[in-house]
Design an enzyme around this catalytic site. Structure first.
Site, PDB file in Angstrom:
ATOM      1  CE  LYS A 148      55.664 -71.877  52.911  1.00  0.00           C
ATOM      2  NZ  LYS A 148      55.926 -70.951  51.642  1.00  0.00           N
TER       3      LYS A 148
ATOM      4  CB  SER B  67      37.535 -51.824  45.973  1.00  0.00           C
ATOM      5  OG  SER B  67      38.531 -52.378  46.619  1.00  0.00           O
TER       6      SER B  67
END
Length: 284
Positions: A158, A106
């Site tokens: 949010k 990764s």
């Protein structure tokens, strides 16, 4: 100015330089990649930049060898470190070689893309070119305990992916779109740096799977199987000297064999457990 001095010294007869031997600077890049606020002792540009610069400033340095041992982490910090190494390599005209130890996966593999050539052990873990997000859902747990979750926001999204609320299909779709963008960025970087060396199909190479060094070489993700000292001596001669650029070690990570800076022990214990989870994906 430093570049001009190196060029001048390279043209002088060896006796005038004291019959100098080739020098390879070893730059260890170890651990989970991220900001210090997320992972204590994490590998990030702020923490490693001085050591990067020191590696390229070693007197008589012929190459910088990256000793990479990382399961990944932040794609942003991975790119920042990689780009900084590339910039200095090009400015100072000093080649860079990457050597994967246990794992370069990764973001750890992204670090290796800073090198002109990448090597690994036959048993190293290489790849995992993908993006992952993981967490827990606690909505059923707090309902069972009898706790009410009260959230007030300005902005309808949010509270997206709030682990204390039931998972929403539109939230997951939004997250996957972000992951797709980051994955595309990662794939483009691999293709940019490896170019025609890549031999495997993109569907397989960019699936998030990981392989041993032997298999990674077949796909062109690395240039060969070999250890740092052997490969560098083969390229620069048996008399090559090695200068390892070390950082400090914290108390807890010294006990566990991990590098880092000193922090409060209680914070380090929690961070090391988090870090162990990253390593655990690769059986380490």
């Amino acid at each position: 100015m430093l570049k001009k001095i190196r060029t001048l010294l390279a043209k002088l007869p060896l006796p005038l330089l004291g019959d100098t031997k080739p020098v390879v600077a070893i730059l260890p890049l170890e651990g989970v990649i991220g900001t210090s606020g997320k992972f204590s002792e994490a590998l990030n540009l702020a923490g490693v930049e001085k050591r990067i610069e020191a590696a390229f400033d070693v007197f008589g340095v012929k190459a910088v060898a990256l000793a990479i041992n990382s399961p990944g982490g932040s794609p942003v910090q991975s790119e920042l470190i990689m780009r900084r190494i590339r910039k200095l390599s090009e400015e100072k005209e000093i080649p860079v070689y990457a050597f994967a130890e246990d794992v370069a996966a990764s973001g750890g593999y992204m670090l290796s893309l800073a090198a002109d050539e990448i090597y690994a052990s036959a048993a190293s873990i290489i790849g995992s070119i993908g993006v992952i997000s993981a967490g827990f859902g606690f909505d059923k747990a707090i309902e069972k305990v009898g706790v009410d979750r009260r959230v007030y926001t300005a902005g309808e999204n949010k509270s997206i992916l709030d682990p204390f609320q039931p998972e929403k299909e539109e939230d997951v779709k939004f997250l996957k779109e972000i992951q797709k963008d980051i994955h595309g960025f990662f794939k483009d970087m691999v293709k940019e740096r490896r170019g025609d060396k890549l031999k495997g199909t993109q569907k397989v190479m960019f699936s998030g799977k990981f392989w041993t060094g032997t298999e990674a070489e077949k796909m062109g993700l690395i240039d060969g199987v070999g250890d740092l000292q052997s490969v560098m001596k083969e390229k620069f001669g048996e008399k090559t000297k090695f200068n390892r650029i070390e950082g400090e070690k914290s108390f807890i990570k010294s006990l566990l064999g991990l590098g880092g800076r000193k922090r409060a022990i209680s914070r380090e214990i929690m961070a090391v457990l988090d870090e162990r989870a990253h390593w655990g994906r690769f059986g380490l």
